[in-house]
Design an enzyme around this catalytic site. Sequence first.
Site, PDB file in Angstrom:
ATOM      1  N   PRO A  35       0.828  -1.215   0.000  1.00 39.44           N
ATOM      2  CG  PRO A  35      -0.844  -1.605   1.560  1.00 39.44           C
ATOM      3  CD  PRO A  35       0.470  -2.126   1.089  1.00 39.44           C
ATOM      4  CD  GLU A  36       3.075   2.827  -4.374  1.00 36.12           C
ATOM      5  OE1 GLU A  36       2.970   3.971  -4.858  1.00 36.12           O
ATOM      6  OE2 GLU A  36       3.566   1.880  -5.003  1.00 36.12           O
ATOM      7  NE  ARG A  89      20.020  13.342  -2.932  1.00 31.25           N
ATOM      8  CZ  ARG A  89      18.921  12.826  -2.391  1.00 31.25           C
ATOM      9  NH1 ARG A  89      18.244  11.900  -3.031  1.00 31.25           N
ATOM     10  NH2 ARG A  89      18.523  13.230  -1.198  1.00 31.25           N
ATOM     11  CG  HIS A 145      -3.364 -14.272   7.989  1.00 33.26           C
ATOM     12  ND1 HIS A 145      -2.222 -14.834   8.524  1.00 33.26           N
ATOM     13  CD2 HIS A 145      -3.735 -15.064   6.944  1.00 33.26           C
ATOM     14  CE1 HIS A 145      -1.901 -15.917   7.814  1.00 33.26           C
ATOM     15  NE2 HIS A 145      -2.800 -16.074   6.870  1.00 33.26           N
TER      16      HIS A 145
END
Length: 277
Positions: free
Chosen positions: A2-3, A158, A91
Amino acid sequence: MPELPEVEVTRRGVAPHIEGRMVEGVLLRRDGLRWPFPAGLDKLLAGQRVLSTGRRGKYLLIHFSHGTLIVHLGMSGHLRVLPDGTEFKKHDHFDLIVAGQDGRQVLRLHDPRRFGAVLWHGNEDGALDEHLLLRGLGVEPLEDGFSGETLFRATRRRKAPVKQVLLAGDIVVGVGNIYACESLFRAGINPKIHAGRISAARYDRLALAIKEILAEAIVQGGSTLRDFIAVNGQSGYFQQTYFVYDRAGMPCRNCLAEIRQIKQGQRSTFYCVNCQK
């Protein structure tokens, strides 16, 4: 996993059922998940009122007057709001039992792979942002502090590919693999280009794309790839509108070129070599 959109969908689904309500108890069906459950959690929360809910990146925050419960869904977790007495499944590891005008309800965490977490940060532990899991997180992408300038200034030295920089979470938080792929496509940026080589104008487009993609995903209930479902048991359907993610070998929706798949940092990246320069 899940984001940010899935966690925000979860927060919005949970909030009306627990905010302002009194906790009557906590039920734990194992010692912990990715980390042990906090000792004495039932005594910490029983009789306490939930003040509000929040989110930091991919972490759901449940605020009390004396601290904050931090919940992470891990790779396979989801939260459901159920009537008290609902039979638990194999679960189902954690229950937060709250009182309400329509009777007692249970906020239940289901996590088959057990990579999720339920942690406690008390007021005596200092500022919440200093918690080990929250310190060092970047700006929230849906808040005013995030812009193309944010990305441009933070990436001048970067050398890592831009997609890897987005996933790192130290500049902007919560942009996971799915939404990084989709945002880079919408902004027309190749995921392999070094972050420090991207211009300010292109970062403006990328920041806007990130905001748009995440907002659209939240409206559509997030993405359901394997395990994620919302609090009401419904699946998200943003995956039906993907332009590149999980579409390797399929034609680009814009130019019909074949969508490519590569590995970056052990994660799959999907992109169109024609649309993303």
